[in-house]
Design an enzyme around this catalytic site. Sequence first.
Site, short mmCIF file in Angstrom:
data_model
loop_
_atom_site.label_atom_id
_atom_site.label_comp_id
_atom_site.label_asym_id
_atom_site.label_seq_id
_atom_site.Cartn_x
_atom_site.Cartn_y
_atom_site.Cartn_z
N MET A 80 -43.44 28.47 -7.38
CA MET A 80 -43.32 29.90 -7.69
C MET A 80 -43.31 30.16 -9.20
O MET A 80 -43.20 29.23 -10.00
CB MET A 80 -42.04 30.45 -7.06
CG MET A 80 -42.03 30.40 -5.54
SD MET A 80 -40.48 31.01 -4.82
CE MET A 80 -40.56 32.76 -5.24
N HIS A 81 -43.44 31.43 -9.57
CA HIS A 81 -43.16 31.96 -10.90
C HIS A 81 -44.22 31.66 -11.97
O HIS A 81 -44.16 32.24 -13.05
CB HIS A 81 -41.81 31.46 -11.44
CG HIS A 81 -40.67 31.54 -10.48
ND1 HIS A 81 -40.32 32.70 -9.83
CD2 HIS A 81 -39.81 30.59 -10.06
CE1 HIS A 81 -39.27 32.47 -9.06
NE2 HIS A 81 -38.95 31.20 -9.17
N ASP A 237 -43.10 28.29 -2.14
CA ASP A 237 -42.86 26.98 -1.54
C ASP A 237 -41.62 26.97 -0.65
O ASP A 237 -41.62 26.37 0.44
CB ASP A 237 -42.77 25.89 -2.61
CG ASP A 237 -41.85 26.23 -3.76
OD1 ASP A 237 -41.20 27.30 -3.75
OD2 ASP A 237 -41.77 25.43 -4.71
#
Length: 493
Positions: A80-81, A237
């Site tokens: 992520m991110h 995830d």
Amino acid sequence: MSYLGIDLGTSEVKLVLTDDDSRVIATSSARLRVDNPHPLWSEQAPQAWWNATLDAIAALRAEAPQAFQALRGIGISGQMHGATLLDRNRNVLRPAILWNDMRAHAECVELEALVPDAPAITGNRAMPGFTAPKLLWLSKYEPAVYRAIDKVLLPKDYLGWKLTGEFVSEMSDAAGTLWLDVARRDWSDRMLAATGLDRSHMPSLVEGSDVAGQLREELRREWGINGPVVVAGGAGDNAASAVGIGVIQAGDAFLSLGSSGVLFAATARHAPNPQQGVHAFCHCLPGQWHQMSVILSAAASLHWLSGVTARPVAELVAGAERLTATQQAQAPLFLPYLNGERTPHNDATAKGVLFGMTPAHETAHLAYAVMEGVAFAMADGYAALQAAGTTLESAAFVGGGSRSAFWGELCATALGMPLRRHAGAEVGAALGAARLGRLARTGEDVASVCVPPEVLEWYRPDAARQAQLQRRLAQYRRLYRSLADEFIAFSQS
């Protein structure tokens, strides 16, 4: 029919091919490299993600050619991110800035000053690993790159674009950007404007089990697939791991020891606790949310120790297991803040610490200290979830660390909560992604598809060791409080 799950991790891309009943037919993987050009920086080249995915697909086709030919749905999960930036000509502008990159800590303060009620919108405090602060950093230090940005994609959504030609994200991953109104499940115009962006820079949004696009025809022909293939919205995830392990309803939970450590609890409503660094995100399934506590260096801490001692991880774990209770009580304390920390401290300046070293300590003591320190960090995370009103009866135990029964028992004792290991726990995110691809293709009922795999083993709190661990946990907590100001001073020196 078959379904493909792609899990874009930090260290590798994992693929799982499943049948109509979500049974695994074949798996493959390809390694990835993380670049750290400066302290606190963590980057990867998006093209490397795509190359690794193509390599893993080639291996999967070679292993199960007939099953791959019958592919009908693809789901993607991913780290992520990460800020993945494209210009108007669809060129990648720079390496992606990853989830464990800590350079934008000052921009977190700036973002919350620009939007004082940001935690009420996003459900989360601004943290340097999130995407929005990275864009503020780029506007200051790489203005030419910033001005050229046409699209901002998350890592898995870059793969989705390569597969479909469409710019699409979904709720669980988008919730980790700080641009999403998490309760409303829509982009926040105020949060986008605070970083100089608007909706035109963002992908469209779907639920993770919905159709995001169709596999590009040239790829379908190249891969020898004999029919059309839908690509699902997918998931971050952890949300994908939840789908793979059957964590889909309020009260379901899992504890993951991967590179990072996560305690994930599904909720029926948006339930934030931003003051203690709890992540309150959308689930990848319609009408569902979740809470997460996150530590940035879980199994990564053990891999760090493996590198500095030149001992394999398996040898380190075996040495820790052989220690007696008395020897464990005499081991150093370890703060696993090698990359800073999120829950509950939200402290980008925090550092890893081995405290209490003596000449009597050997490698086994250090290995135990690292495993115990990670368990203590997860206990801190559970305490933060409890402060937000979440109490769990048990949790699934997943990730690479779930291969160690010793670590499972240590975490269960530190948290005071039973853990259970399921079949296929090591490929949970990829399996969850494949299930999302199946849901997008078939429209089946979620509960009938996202069933928990078989439970292989339970790890229960050890009453005989609980008092000792609680004493050491109290010392661990005092140690962070004593060093918090020193971490800031050290980072400024």
